[in-house]
Design a protein around this motif. Structure first.
Motif, PDB file in Angstrom:
ATOM      1  N   GLY A 219       0.790  -1.231   0.000  1.00 18.45           N
ATOM      2  CA  GLY A 219       0.000   0.000   0.000  1.00 18.45           C
ATOM      3  C   GLY A 219       0.815   1.271   0.000  1.00 18.45           C
ATOM      4  O   GLY A 219       0.541   2.201  -0.763  1.00 18.45           O
ATOM      5  N   HIS A 220       1.839   1.356   0.839  1.00 20.09           N
ATOM      6  CA  HIS A 220       2.577   2.614   0.912  1.00 20.09           C
ATOM      7  C   HIS A 220       3.438   2.841  -0.331  1.00 20.09           C
ATOM      8  O   HIS A 220       3.591   3.980  -0.784  1.00 20.09           O
ATOM      9  CB  HIS A 220       3.416   2.679   2.193  1.00 20.09           C
ATOM     10  N   ILE A 221       3.953   1.795  -0.949  1.00 21.92           N
ATOM     11  CA  ILE A 221       4.722   1.947  -2.187  1.00 21.92           C
ATOM     12  C   ILE A 221       3.787   2.332  -3.325  1.00 21.92           C
ATOM     13  O   ILE A 221       4.118   3.190  -4.162  1.00 21.92           O
ATOM     14  CB  ILE A 221       5.478   0.644  -2.520  1.00 21.92           C
ATOM     15  N   LEU A 222       2.605   1.725  -3.349  1.00 23.64           N
ATOM     16  CA  LEU A 222       1.613   2.065  -4.365  1.00 23.64           C
ATOM     17  C   LEU A 222       1.236   3.537  -4.266  1.00 23.64           C
ATOM     18  O   LEU A 222       1.183   4.244  -5.274  1.00 23.64           O
ATOM     19  CB  LEU A 222       0.378   1.180  -4.192  1.00 23.64           C
ATOM     20  N   ARG A 223       1.017   4.010  -3.047  1.00 28.40           N
ATOM     21  CA  ARG A 223       0.642   5.408  -2.833  1.00 28.40           C
ATOM     22  C   ARG A 223       1.762   6.349  -3.292  1.00 28.40           C
ATOM     23  O   ARG A 223       1.503   7.356  -3.962  1.00 28.40           O
ATOM     24  CB  ARG A 223       0.358   5.625  -1.349  1.00 28.40           C
ATOM     25  N   GLU A 224       3.004   6.026  -2.972  1.00 29.80           N
ATOM     26  CA  GLU A 224       4.125   6.858  -3.400  1.00 29.80           C
ATOM     27  C   GLU A 224       4.231   6.907  -4.921  1.00 29.80           C
ATOM     28  O   GLU A 224       4.479   7.970  -5.496  1.00 29.80           O
ATOM     29  CB  GLU A 224       5.440   6.322  -2.825  1.00 29.80           C
ATOM     30  N   MET A 225       4.031   5.761  -5.583  1.00 31.39           N
ATOM     31  CA  MET A 225       4.139   5.725  -7.043  1.00 31.39           C
ATOM     32  C   MET A 225       3.006   6.496  -7.707  1.00 31.39           C
ATOM     33  O   MET A 225       3.200   7.128  -8.745  1.00 31.39           O
ATOM     34  CB  MET A 225       4.175   4.283  -7.523  1.00 31.39           C
ATOM     35  N   VAL A 226       1.819   6.448  -7.112  1.00 32.37           N
ATOM     36  CA  VAL A 226       0.692   7.208  -7.667  1.00 32.37           C
ATOM     37  C   VAL A 226       0.958   8.704  -7.515  1.00 32.37           C
ATOM     38  O   VAL A 226       0.726   9.490  -8.437  1.00 32.37           O
ATOM     39  CB  VAL A 226      -0.632   6.799  -6.988  1.00 32.37           C
ATOM     40  N   HIS A 227       1.477   9.112  -6.369  1.00 33.19           N
ATOM     41  CA  HIS A 227       1.752  10.532  -6.142  1.00 33.19           C
ATOM     42  C   HIS A 227       2.821  11.071  -7.089  1.00 33.19           C
ATOM     43  O   HIS A 227       2.761  12.228  -7.501  1.00 33.19           O
ATOM     44  CB  HIS A 227       2.178  10.774  -4.696  1.00 33.19           C
ATOM     45  N   THR A 228       3.797  10.244  -7.433  1.00 33.19           N
ATOM     46  CA  THR A 228       4.837  10.705  -8.355  1.00 33.19           C
ATOM     47  C   THR A 228       4.437  10.539  -9.814  1.00 33.19           C
ATOM     48  O   THR A 228       5.152  11.002 -10.701  1.00 33.19           O
ATOM     49  CB  THR A 228       6.155   9.947  -8.111  1.00 33.19           C
ATOM     50  N   GLY A 229       3.301   9.877 -10.078  1.00 34.58           N
ATOM     51  CA  GLY A 229       2.804   9.739 -11.440  1.00 34.58           C
ATOM     52  C   GLY A 229       3.413   8.563 -12.190  1.00 34.58           C
ATOM     53  O   GLY A 229       3.424   8.565 -13.423  1.00 34.58           O
ATOM     54  N   LEU A 230       3.928   7.575 -11.502  1.00 34.92           N
ATOM     55  CA  LEU A 230       4.556   6.435 -12.159  1.00 34.92           C
ATOM     56  C   LEU A 230       3.567   5.360 -12.581  1.00 34.92           C
ATOM     57  O   LEU A 230       3.914   4.485 -13.362  1.00 34.92           O
ATOM     58  CB  LEU A 230       5.616   5.813 -11.233  1.00 34.92           C
ATOM     59  N   LEU A 231       2.337   5.409 -12.062  1.00 32.66           N
ATOM     60  CA  LEU A 231       1.315   4.429 -12.439  1.00 32.66           C
ATOM     61  C   LEU A 231       0.258   5.114 -13.296  1.00 32.66           C
ATOM     62  O   LEU A 231      -0.566   5.882 -12.787  1.00 32.66           O
ATOM     63  CB  LEU A 231       0.665   3.818 -11.197  1.00 32.66           C
ATOM     64  N   PRO A 232       0.261   4.869 -14.605  1.00 32.29           N
ATOM     65  CA  PRO A 232      -0.723   5.528 -15.458  1.00 32.29           C
ATOM     66  C   PRO A 232      -2.130   5.003 -15.178  1.00 32.29           C
ATOM     67  O   PRO A 232      -2.334   3.821 -14.955  1.00 32.29           O
ATOM     68  CB  PRO A 232      -0.271   5.162 -16.869  1.00 32.29           C
ATOM     69  N   GLY A 233      -3.073   5.902 -15.147  1.00 27.21           N
ATOM     70  CA  GLY A 233      -4.466   5.537 -14.919  1.00 27.21           C
ATOM     71  C   GLY A 233      -4.878   5.569 -13.465  1.00 27.21           C
ATOM     72  O   GLY A 233      -6.062   5.604 -13.160  1.00 27.21           O
ATOM     73  N   ALA A 234      -3.940   5.547 -12.562  1.00 26.28           N
ATOM     74  CA  ALA A 234      -4.262   5.613 -11.142  1.00 26.28           C
ATOM     75  C   ALA A 234      -4.260   7.072 -10.716  1.00 26.28           C
ATOM     76  O   ALA A 234      -3.369   7.839 -11.078  1.00 26.28           O
ATOM     77  CB  ALA A 234      -3.241   4.832 -10.325  1.00 26.28           C
ATOM     78  N   THR A 235      -5.272   7.478  -9.960  1.00 29.45           N
ATOM     79  CA  THR A 235      -5.374   8.871  -9.538  1.00 29.45           C
ATOM     80  C   THR A 235      -5.357   8.958  -8.031  1.00 29.45           C
ATOM     81  O   THR A 235      -5.752   8.035  -7.332  1.00 29.45           O
ATOM     82  CB  THR A 235      -6.679   9.503 -10.052  1.00 29.45           C
ATOM     83  N   ARG A 236      -4.904  10.092  -7.539  1.00 26.36           N
ATOM     84  CA  ARG A 236      -4.900  10.340  -6.098  1.00 26.36           C
ATOM     85  C   ARG A 236      -6.301  10.659  -5.650  1.00 26.36           C
ATOM     86  O   ARG A 236      -7.079  11.291  -6.366  1.00 26.36           O
ATOM     87  CB  ARG A 236      -3.995  11.526  -5.782  1.00 26.36           C
ATOM     88  N   SER A 237      -6.647  10.209  -4.479  1.00 23.06           N
ATOM     89  CA  SER A 237      -7.979  10.522  -3.981  1.00 23.06           C
ATOM     90  C   SER A 237      -7.903  11.809  -3.168  1.00 23.06           C
ATOM     91  O   SER A 237      -6.976  12.027  -2.400  1.00 23.06           O
ATOM     92  CB  SER A 237      -8.497   9.388  -3.094  1.00 23.06           C
ATOM     93  N   SER A 238      -8.864  12.660  -3.394  1.00 26.45           N
ATOM     94  CA  SER A 238      -8.940  13.898  -2.619  1.00 26.45           C
ATOM     95  C   SER A 238     -10.419  14.244  -2.451  1.00 26.45           C
ATOM     96  O   SER A 238     -11.198  14.156  -3.383  1.00 26.45           O
ATOM     97  CB  SER A 238      -8.200  15.020  -3.323  1.00 26.45           C
TER      98      SER A 238
END
Length: 100
Positions: free
Chosen positions: A80-99
């Motif tokens: 989970g924490h690695i996934l969150r870091e990669m999403v925040h840096t934009g390394l996972l296309p299609g995944a968006t940050r929740s806000s």
């Protein structure tokens, strides 16, 4: 980061599971076909003869980058924490940050 001994132990379990997979599957098929209880007990004894670590239920999914076994997402293969870091840096296309 997971301890390297845990990661190596998991790899060893995966190899054992692949080695004994056919034996377990054939024994389970035999057990479903046999009707008598005594024959089922004999087949059950055969199922218990392979090592315990060769059972598929003993396997755990681990994070691809850290080796952690907790909070592992199957689709990404990351914790989970690695996934969150990669999403925040934009390394996972299609995944968006929740806000919200």
């Amino acid at each position: 980061m997971a301890r390297k001994s845990w990661i190596q132990r998991e790899k060893k379990r995966q190899k054992l599971e692949q080695k004994y997979h056919l034996i377990r599957r054939s024994s389970k098929n035999e057990m479903s076909k046999v009707a008598s209880l005594s024959d089922k007990w004999e087949i059950h004894g055969k199922l218990q003869s392979p090592p315990r670590n060769s059972a598929p239920t003993r396997l755990h999914r681990r994070c691809f980058s850290t080796g952690s076994s907790r909070a592992n997402y199957r689709y990404f293969g990351l914790s989970g924490h690695i996934l969150r870091e990669m999403v925040h840096t934009g390394l996972l296309p299609g995944a968006t940050r929740s806000s919200w």
